[in-house]
Motif scaffolding. Structure first.
Motif, short mmCIF file in Angstrom:
data_model
loop_
_atom_site.label_atom_id
_atom_site.label_comp_id
_atom_site.label_asym_id
_atom_site.label_seq_id
_atom_site.Cartn_x
_atom_site.Cartn_y
_atom_site.Cartn_z
N CYS A 232 30.94 -14.85 -35.02
CA CYS A 232 31.02 -13.38 -34.93
C CYS A 232 29.86 -12.73 -35.67
CB CYS A 232 32.35 -12.88 -35.47
SG CYS A 232 33.79 -13.35 -34.48
N LYS A 233 29.53 -13.28 -36.83
CA LYS A 233 28.44 -12.72 -37.64
C LYS A 233 27.10 -12.85 -36.94
CE LYS A 233 26.05 -13.49 -42.05
NZ LYS A 233 26.00 -14.35 -43.26
N ILE A 234 26.79 -14.05 -36.46
CA ILE A 234 25.50 -14.29 -35.82
C ILE A 234 25.40 -13.52 -34.50
CG2 ILE A 234 23.98 -16.04 -34.83
CD1 ILE A 234 24.29 -16.05 -37.91
N ALA A 235 26.50 -13.46 -33.76
CA ALA A 235 26.49 -12.71 -32.51
C ALA A 235 26.19 -11.24 -32.76
CB ALA A 235 27.83 -12.86 -31.80
N ALA A 236 26.78 -10.67 -33.81
CA ALA A 236 26.51 -9.27 -34.14
C ALA A 236 25.05 -9.07 -34.53
CB ALA A 236 27.43 -8.83 -35.28
N GLU A 237 24.50 -9.99 -35.31
CA GLU A 237 23.11 -9.87 -35.74
C GLU A 237 22.14 -9.97 -34.57
OE1 GLU A 237 22.58 -12.90 -38.67
OE2 GLU A 237 23.79 -11.87 -40.20
N ASP A 238 22.52 -10.75 -33.55
CA ASP A 238 21.62 -10.98 -32.41
C ASP A 238 22.02 -10.18 -31.17
OD1 ASP A 238 19.55 -13.39 -32.81
OD2 ASP A 238 21.31 -13.73 -34.05
N SER A 239 22.94 -9.24 -31.32
CA SER A 239 23.38 -8.39 -30.22
C SER A 239 23.91 -9.20 -29.04
CB SER A 239 22.24 -7.48 -29.75
OG SER A 239 21.79 -6.66 -30.81
N LEU A 240 24.67 -10.24 -29.36
CA LEU A 240 25.30 -11.05 -28.33
C LEU A 240 26.79 -10.73 -28.26
CD1 LEU A 240 23.58 -14.46 -29.12
CD2 LEU A 240 23.23 -13.08 -27.07
N LEU A 241 27.37 -10.94 -27.08
CA LEU A 241 28.78 -10.66 -26.88
C LEU A 241 29.63 -11.82 -27.39
CD1 LEU A 241 28.50 -9.32 -23.23
CD2 LEU A 241 28.61 -7.97 -25.33
N LEU A 242 30.92 -11.57 -27.52
CA LEU A 242 31.88 -12.58 -27.95
C LEU A 242 32.86 -12.88 -26.83
CD1 LEU A 242 32.72 -11.26 -31.53
CD2 LEU A 242 31.24 -13.20 -30.95
N SER A 243 33.33 -14.10 -26.81
CA SER A 243 34.35 -14.50 -25.85
C SER A 243 35.27 -15.51 -26.52
CB SER A 243 33.71 -15.10 -24.60
OG SER A 243 34.68 -15.39 -23.61
N GLY A 244 36.26 -15.97 -25.78
CA GLY A 244 37.17 -16.97 -26.33
C GLY A 244 38.17 -17.42 -25.30
N GLY A 245 38.74 -18.59 -25.53
CA GLY A 245 39.74 -19.09 -24.60
C GLY A 245 40.35 -20.39 -25.08
N SER A 246 41.40 -20.79 -24.41
CA SER A 246 42.18 -21.95 -24.82
C SER A 246 41.57 -23.28 -24.39
CB SER A 246 43.60 -21.85 -24.24
OG SER A 246 43.55 -21.90 -22.82
N ASP A 247 40.74 -23.27 -23.34
CA ASP A 247 40.25 -24.50 -22.70
C ASP A 247 41.44 -25.29 -22.15
OD1 ASP A 247 38.43 -26.31 -21.75
OD2 ASP A 247 37.73 -27.00 -23.71
N PHE A 248 42.36 -24.57 -21.56
CA PHE A 248 43.60 -25.15 -21.02
C PHE A 248 43.29 -26.17 -19.92
CE2 PHE A 248 47.01 -24.86 -17.77
CZ PHE A 248 48.09 -25.26 -18.53
N HIS A 249 43.94 -27.34 -20.03
CA HIS A 249 43.82 -28.39 -19.02
C HIS A 249 45.18 -28.86 -18.51
CE1 HIS A 249 39.62 -28.71 -20.35
NE2 HIS A 249 39.39 -29.48 -19.31
N GLY A 250 46.25 -28.18 -18.90
CA GLY A 250 47.57 -28.56 -18.41
C GLY A 250 48.12 -29.79 -19.09
N LEU A 251 48.75 -30.66 -18.31
CA LEU A 251 49.46 -31.82 -18.85
C LEU A 251 48.54 -32.86 -19.47
CD1 LEU A 251 52.14 -32.33 -16.04
CD2 LEU A 251 52.41 -31.20 -18.26
N HIS A 252 47.24 -32.76 -19.21
CA HIS A 252 46.30 -33.70 -19.84
C HIS A 252 46.28 -33.51 -21.36
CE1 HIS A 252 45.15 -34.83 -15.89
NE2 HIS A 252 44.49 -33.73 -15.62
N PHE A 253 46.55 -32.28 -21.80
CA PHE A 253 46.67 -31.97 -23.23
C PHE A 253 47.91 -31.08 -23.37
CE2 PHE A 253 42.18 -32.52 -22.20
CZ PHE A 253 41.82 -33.52 -23.09
N PRO A 254 49.11 -31.69 -23.33
CA PRO A 254 50.36 -30.94 -23.18
C PRO A 254 50.69 -29.98 -24.32
CG PRO A 254 50.79 -33.26 -23.63
CD PRO A 254 49.33 -33.14 -23.33
#
Length: 283
Positions: A232-254
């Motif tokens: 978050c700090k580096i993104a703010a300094e470089d005017s980059l956006l933020l994102s995020g997610g679970s990387d959900f794969h279903g039953l492979h990682f239950p």
């Protein structure tokens, strides 16, 4: 809460694109992105299922890259055109390289006392984009291993006897392909790289920004709080956006769920409008 990183049966997940929508609604996720590896084949079903579901549905993709110095990256593309012909051609080329790697792994397995046939692996992959998780599933079904964690820890993970690296595009090629398809290019889960220091992270951010990177995935299940803060700090300094997610794969990682991942992930809704605004630049 939003989730901008999920995988379906179109690549190496166990839930169909339609089921991804159902699961997101169950978890009270307000926006969901489908980001299958190297394919946009599941996006039509995904968008159709989410059309009247009361949830923001974001077409996406995940692409892998490697530089000449062996630096490796994953990029999530958000708000891509699900019918982009250049992206379809790019993905076809990547899948050809992936399939060549699969053949090499299968050729190597008999020497490790774990022979498998291609048909056994294909049976584990209804979406058609075969990867190591499908090989792992076939190995488990054969009785060679107990679960996916054991397969990757002892056989198919990086540095293990059955691991074979595959050819992938460069970071510039991936970012350009995402932009050509009208998408926003996000550096996915940067701190899953082994031994990535904050100093090296800063250097890589500068390099990728110069190639056109739009943002960084700060919120990720195995990022520590300190790593999330650093992103978050580096993104703010470089005017980059933020994102995020679970990387959900279903039953492979239950134990990993859509939206909340292992129970504590909470990607803020406030990130979405900025990502949507950026996507309009490329549409």
């Amino acid at each position: 809460m939003i989730d901008l990183h999920c995988h379906s049966t179109a690549s190496d997940g166990s839930a169909t694109p339609r089921e991804i929508i159902d699961l997101a609604i169950q978890e009270k996720v307000t926006a969901i992105a489908l980001t299958d590896h190297d394919t946009i084949a599941g996006l039509q079903e995904f968008q159709d299922a989410g059309g009247n579901a009361g949830i923001t549905v974001i077409p996406g993709i995940e692409l892998s890259a490697r530089e000449e110095n062996h630096d490796e990256f994953h990029f999530v593309g958000l708000f891509i055109d699900a019918h982009s012909e250049p992206l379809q051609a790019f993905c076809h080329h990547i899948r050809t390289l992936r399939q060549e790697r699969n053949y090499k792994i299968l050729e190597h397995l008999p020497s490790l006392n774990c022979p498998l046939t291609l048909s056994e692996v294909e049976a584990e992959c209804p979406g058609g984009v075969i990867g190591r998780p499908h090989i792992a599933a076939a190995l488990i079904r054969r009785g060679y291993f107990r679960d996916s964690k054991q397969v990757f820890k002892t056989l198919l993970g990086r540095g293990c006897p059955g691991y074979i690296a595959r050819q992938v595009p460069t970071a510039a090629e991936c970012i350009n392909a995402i932009h050509q398809a009208g998408g926003v290019a996000i550096w996915a889960h940067p701190f899953t790289r082994s031994n990535l220091t904050n100093r090296h992270f800063r250097t890589l951010v500068t390099t990728l920004k110069n190639l056109g990177l739009d943002g960084i995935e700060a919120y990720y299940p195995i990022h520590t709080r300190e790593q999330t803060r650093e992103v978050c700090k580096i993104a703010a300094e470089d005017s980059l956006l933020l994102s995020g997610g679970s990387d959900f794969h279903g039953l492979h990682f239950p134990s990993l769920k859509i939206g909340v991942a292992y129970g504590k992930l909470n990607v803020p809704d406030r990130l979405l409008p900025l990502l949507q605004e950026r996507a309009r630049r490329y549409s």
